[in-house]
Design an enzyme around this catalytic site. Structure first.
Site, PDB file in Angstrom:
ATOM      1  N   LYS A   9      51.426  40.241  48.099  1.00 21.12           N
ATOM      2  CA  LYS A   9      50.242  40.907  48.678  1.00 21.12           C
ATOM      3  C   LYS A   9      49.281  39.868  49.237  1.00 21.12           C
ATOM      4  O   LYS A   9      49.258  38.710  48.807  1.00 21.12           O
ATOM      5  CB  LYS A   9      49.515  41.774  47.644  1.00 21.12           C
ATOM      6  CG  LYS A   9      49.009  41.054  46.378  1.00 21.12           C
ATOM      7  CD  LYS A   9      47.679  40.355  46.511  1.00 21.12           C
ATOM      8  CE  LYS A   9      47.332  39.530  45.285  1.00 21.12           C
ATOM      9  NZ  LYS A   9      46.367  38.471  45.484  1.00 21.12           N
ATOM     10  N   PRO A  39      56.177  32.252  46.225  1.00 19.25           N
ATOM     11  CA  PRO A  39      55.856  31.086  45.414  1.00 19.25           C
ATOM     12  C   PRO A  39      54.954  31.444  44.229  1.00 19.25           C
ATOM     13  O   PRO A  39      54.160  32.381  44.317  1.00 19.25           O
ATOM     14  CB  PRO A  39      55.143  30.148  46.389  1.00 19.25           C
ATOM     15  CG  PRO A  39      54.756  30.980  47.550  1.00 19.25           C
ATOM     16  CD  PRO A  39      55.659  32.166  47.596  1.00 19.25           C
ATOM     17  N   ALA A  78      51.962  31.106  41.399  1.00 13.84           N
ATOM     18  CA  ALA A  78      50.550  30.675  41.338  1.00 13.84           C
ATOM     19  C   ALA A  78      50.003  30.377  42.738  1.00 13.84           C
ATOM     20  O   ALA A  78      49.307  29.395  42.952  1.00 13.84           O
ATOM     21  CB  ALA A  78      50.395  29.454  40.419  1.00 13.84           C
ATOM     22  N   GLY A 135      48.483  32.931  44.737  1.00 14.62           N
ATOM     23  CA  GLY A 135      47.538  33.951  45.195  1.00 14.62           C
ATOM     24  C   GLY A 135      48.229  35.083  45.929  1.00 14.62           C
ATOM     25  O   GLY A 135      47.603  35.865  46.639  1.00 14.62           O
ATOM     26  N   ALA A 186      50.464  37.197  44.184  1.00 13.60           N
ATOM     27  CA  ALA A 186      50.872  38.158  43.146  1.00 13.60           C
ATOM     28  C   ALA A 186      52.388  38.195  42.934  1.00 13.60           C
ATOM     29  O   ALA A 186      52.955  39.265  42.730  1.00 13.60           O
ATOM     30  CB  ALA A 186      50.321  39.557  43.449  1.00 13.60           C
ATOM     31  N   GLY A 187      53.005  37.024  42.955  1.00 19.16           N
ATOM     32  CA  GLY A 187      54.456  36.963  42.761  1.00 19.16           C
ATOM     33  C   GLY A 187      54.878  37.443  41.379  1.00 19.16           C
ATOM     34  O   GLY A 187      55.849  38.196  41.241  1.00 19.16           O
ATOM     35  N   GLY A 188      54.167  37.023  40.354  1.00 17.19           N
ATOM     36  CA  GLY A 188      54.504  37.463  38.990  1.00 17.19           C
ATOM     37  C   GLY A 188      54.340  38.969  38.863  1.00 17.19           C
ATOM     38  O   GLY A 188      55.146  39.645  38.211  1.00 17.19           O
ATOM     39  N   SER A 189      53.305  39.505  39.491  1.00 16.11           N
ATOM     40  CA  SER A 189      53.068  40.950  39.444  1.00 16.11           C
ATOM     41  C   SER A 189      54.187  41.692  40.167  1.00 16.11           C
ATOM     42  O   SER A 189      54.640  42.752  39.713  1.00 16.11           O
ATOM     43  CB  SER A 189      51.730  41.286  40.112  1.00 16.11           C
ATOM     44  OG  SER A 189      50.694  40.564  39.493  1.00 16.11           O
ATOM     45  N   ALA A 190      54.639  41.147  41.296  1.00 18.06           N
ATOM     46  CA  ALA A 190      55.753  41.756  42.036  1.00 18.06           C
ATOM     47  C   ALA A 190      56.990  41.803  41.134  1.00 18.06           C
ATOM     48  O   ALA A 190      57.690  42.827  41.065  1.00 18.06           O
ATOM     49  CB  ALA A 190      56.042  40.959  43.305  1.00 18.06           C
ATOM     50  N   ASP A 221      47.125  43.225  39.106  1.00 23.98           N
ATOM     51  CA  ASP A 221      47.764  43.428  40.409  1.00 23.98           C
ATOM     52  C   ASP A 221      49.083  44.202  40.308  1.00 23.98           C
ATOM     53  O   ASP A 221      49.661  44.555  41.342  1.00 23.98           O
ATOM     54  CB  ASP A 221      48.077  42.078  41.074  1.00 23.98           C
ATOM     55  CG  ASP A 221      46.835  41.317  41.494  1.00 23.98           C
ATOM     56  OD1 ASP A 221      45.761  41.950  41.620  1.00 23.98           O
ATOM     57  OD2 ASP A 221      46.939  40.098  41.702  1.00 23.98           O
TER      58      ASP A 221
HETATM   59  P1  ATP Z   1      47.597  36.614  41.390  1.00 24.74           P
HETATM   60  O1  ATP Z   1      47.542  36.537  42.873  1.00 24.74           O
HETATM   61  O2  ATP Z   1      48.135  37.911  40.867  1.00 24.74           O
HETATM   62  O3  ATP Z   1      46.365  36.192  40.686  1.00 24.74           O
HETATM   63  P2  ATP Z   1      49.383  34.430  41.569  1.00 24.74           P
HETATM   64  O4  ATP Z   1      50.196  34.989  42.684  1.00 24.74           O
HETATM   65  O5  ATP Z   1      48.407  33.353  41.938  1.00 24.74           O
HETATM   66  O6  ATP Z   1      48.667  35.588  40.851  1.00 24.74           O
HETATM   67  P3  ATP Z   1      51.714  34.319  39.909  1.00 24.74           P
HETATM   68  O7  ATP Z   1      52.786  33.772  40.783  1.00 24.74           O
HETATM   69  O8  ATP Z   1      51.727  35.775  39.658  1.00 24.74           O
HETATM   70  O9  ATP Z   1      50.304  33.858  40.446  1.00 24.74           O
HETATM   71  O10 ATP Z   1      51.818  33.530  38.515  1.00 24.74           O
HETATM   72  C1  ATP Z   1      50.775  32.907  37.835  1.00 24.74           C
HETATM   73  C2  ATP Z   1      51.319  32.282  36.528  1.00 24.74           C
HETATM   74  O11 ATP Z   1      51.949  33.297  35.755  1.00 24.74           O
HETATM   75  C3  ATP Z   1      52.399  31.235  36.789  1.00 24.74           C
HETATM   76  O12 ATP Z   1      51.837  29.951  36.840  1.00 24.74           O
HETATM   77  C4  ATP Z   1      53.351  31.403  35.601  1.00 24.74           C
HETATM   78  O13 ATP Z   1      53.065  30.488  34.564  1.00 24.74           O
HETATM   79  C5  ATP Z   1      53.089  32.802  35.053  1.00 24.74           C
HETATM   80  N1  ATP Z   1      54.199  33.773  35.282  1.00 24.74           N
HETATM   81  C6  ATP Z   1      54.644  34.679  34.411  1.00 24.74           C
HETATM   82  N2  ATP Z   1      55.648  35.413  34.934  1.00 24.74           N
HETATM   83  C7  ATP Z   1      55.846  34.968  36.176  1.00 24.74           C
HETATM   84  C8  ATP Z   1      56.758  35.339  37.216  1.00 24.74           C
HETATM   85  N3  ATP Z   1      57.666  36.293  37.053  1.00 24.74           N
HETATM   86  N4  ATP Z   1      56.657  34.673  38.379  1.00 24.74           N
HETATM   87  C9  ATP Z   1      55.718  33.707  38.547  1.00 24.74           C
HETATM   88  N5  ATP Z   1      54.880  33.304  37.592  1.00 24.74           N
HETATM   89  C10 ATP Z   1      54.921  33.925  36.411  1.00 24.74           C
END
Ligand code: ATP
Length: 317
Positions: free
Chosen positions: A24, A111, A113, A115, A117-121, A153
């Site tokens: 997102k 990628p 962390a 921004g 929302a990869g973990g949320s996806a 997210d």
């Molecule tokens: P958001 O935009 O939702 O704040 P983000 O996109 O910056 O988050 P994510 O990729 O969702 O960050 O991941 C943040 C942290 O969550 C990572 O550094 C990792 O330690 C942890 N994490 C837990 N599960 C996952 C996953 N499936 N994929 C990525 N990171 C994950």
């Protein structure tokens, strides 16, 4: 009641089920005051874009998890109970009263962390895939509630499209904005921690270096531009209160923001808590041109041309 279960047709010959979910971009992100529960009150407009992670699950004993793909570089993604996919499996199993048995694999294009929302996806895709594997017959509403427990997210990753998020981002109102928008994402080498960026915003506000109230204001203009305006109307309305603290923590983001507009984007903004820079471009051709220019100048680790809105988490095939 809408059931999400796949039916036997979606289960492959080897017993596996796959689902994917999108990254997102927050085209508007207004951060309100810090709440007693430690979260900030948000008003955000989410847009799901065509950068997808895929979660594949198959029968197993207990839970196991492997992660691969370009978004999983440097071991930044845990493969144990800290992973949101693992937590999604435990939560769905408890909700459905089934044993948490599955071998899970995440193919990460988004990628970590960043921004985006990869973990949320991944969590949203896991809910959809495991619901099908286990035949839990959860409703979309059930899955949304579980999603909100997993993270702010995650409900949007399930929902996709365009939505207005309030509360800590988990309370969604759909927005009818089907018009395609094209973006170029500039992805940095090293991620940024979301809580650190919020803390930096609090510090900047306390020190009076940014307005104490949200600078992004209301999302009305961005919603109008998303529904009906040309891309340059939307470009004028993009706003993100987390951009100032993200740039404060990563001054080189200034160069990234300048690089996307120098390369021909209509506007650039930090995506969510960063450090990804999202450049809004006029159309698909412009996206290809801007992406080619940015790929050549080495400011970003990777550059991706994407578009939105795209649907939320859904079964593959
Ligand atoms: P958001 O935009 O939702 O704040 P983000 O996109 O910056 O988050 P994510 O990729 O969702 O960050 O991941 C943040 C942290 O969550 C990572 O550094 C990792 O330690 C942890 N994490 C837990 N599960 C996952 C996953 N499936 N994929 C990525 N990171 C994950």
């Amino acid at each position: 009641m809408t059931r999400t279960s796949a039916g036997p047709g979606r289960i492959a010959g080897d017993g596996s089920v796959a689902a994917h979910a999108p990254a997102k971009v927050n085209v508007h992100l207004a951060v309100g005051p810090l709440r007693a529960d430690g979260f900030h009150e948000l008003t955000t407009v989410y847009l799901a874009v065509s950068l997808l992670d895929t979660v594949t699950v198959r029968p197993g004993e207990g839970l196991s998890l492997t992660v691969a793909g370009e978004g999983a570089a440097d071991g930044a993604v845990p493969t144990d109970a800290r992973n949101l996919v693992w937590r999604a499996a435990l939560l769905l199993a408890a909700h459905a009263g089934v044993p948490a048995d599955a071998a899970m694999h995440v193919d990460k294009t988004i990628p970590a962390a960043a921004g985006l929302a990869g973990g949320s996806a991944d969590a949203a895709a896991a809910l959809v895939a495991l619901d099908a594997l286990w035949g839990t017959r959860a409703t979309r509403g059930d899955l949304s509630e579980l999603a909100a427990e997993l993270g702010s997210d995650v409900p949007f990753s399930l929902h996709g499209g365009v939505a207005l998020g309030t509360g800590r981002g988990e309370l969604l109102s759909p927005v009818l904005a089907r018009r395609r928008t094209d973006w170029v994402l500039g992805i940095a080498g090293e991620g940024l921690s979301t809580p650190t960026v919020y803390r930096e915003l609090d510090r900047l506000r306390e020190e009076g270096r940014v307005p104490a109230e949200s600078a992004a204001g209301t999302p009305d203009a961005v919603l109008t531009a998303l529904r009906s305006g040309p891309a340059d109307a939307l470009a004028a309305e993009l706003a993100n209160d987390l951009q100032a603290p993200a740039v404060g923590l990563r001054p080189e983001l200034r160069r990234g923001l300048r690089a996307v507009t120098d390369a021909g984007a209509l506007a650039g903004l930090v995506s969510g808590s960063g450090p990804t820079v999202a450049g809004l471009v006029a159309d698909e051709d412009a996206a290809a041109q801007v992406a080619a220019t940015l790929s050549g100048d080495g400011v970003f680790r990777a550059v991706r041309a994407v578009h939105g809105p795209v649907p939320g988490a859904r079964l593959v095939g």
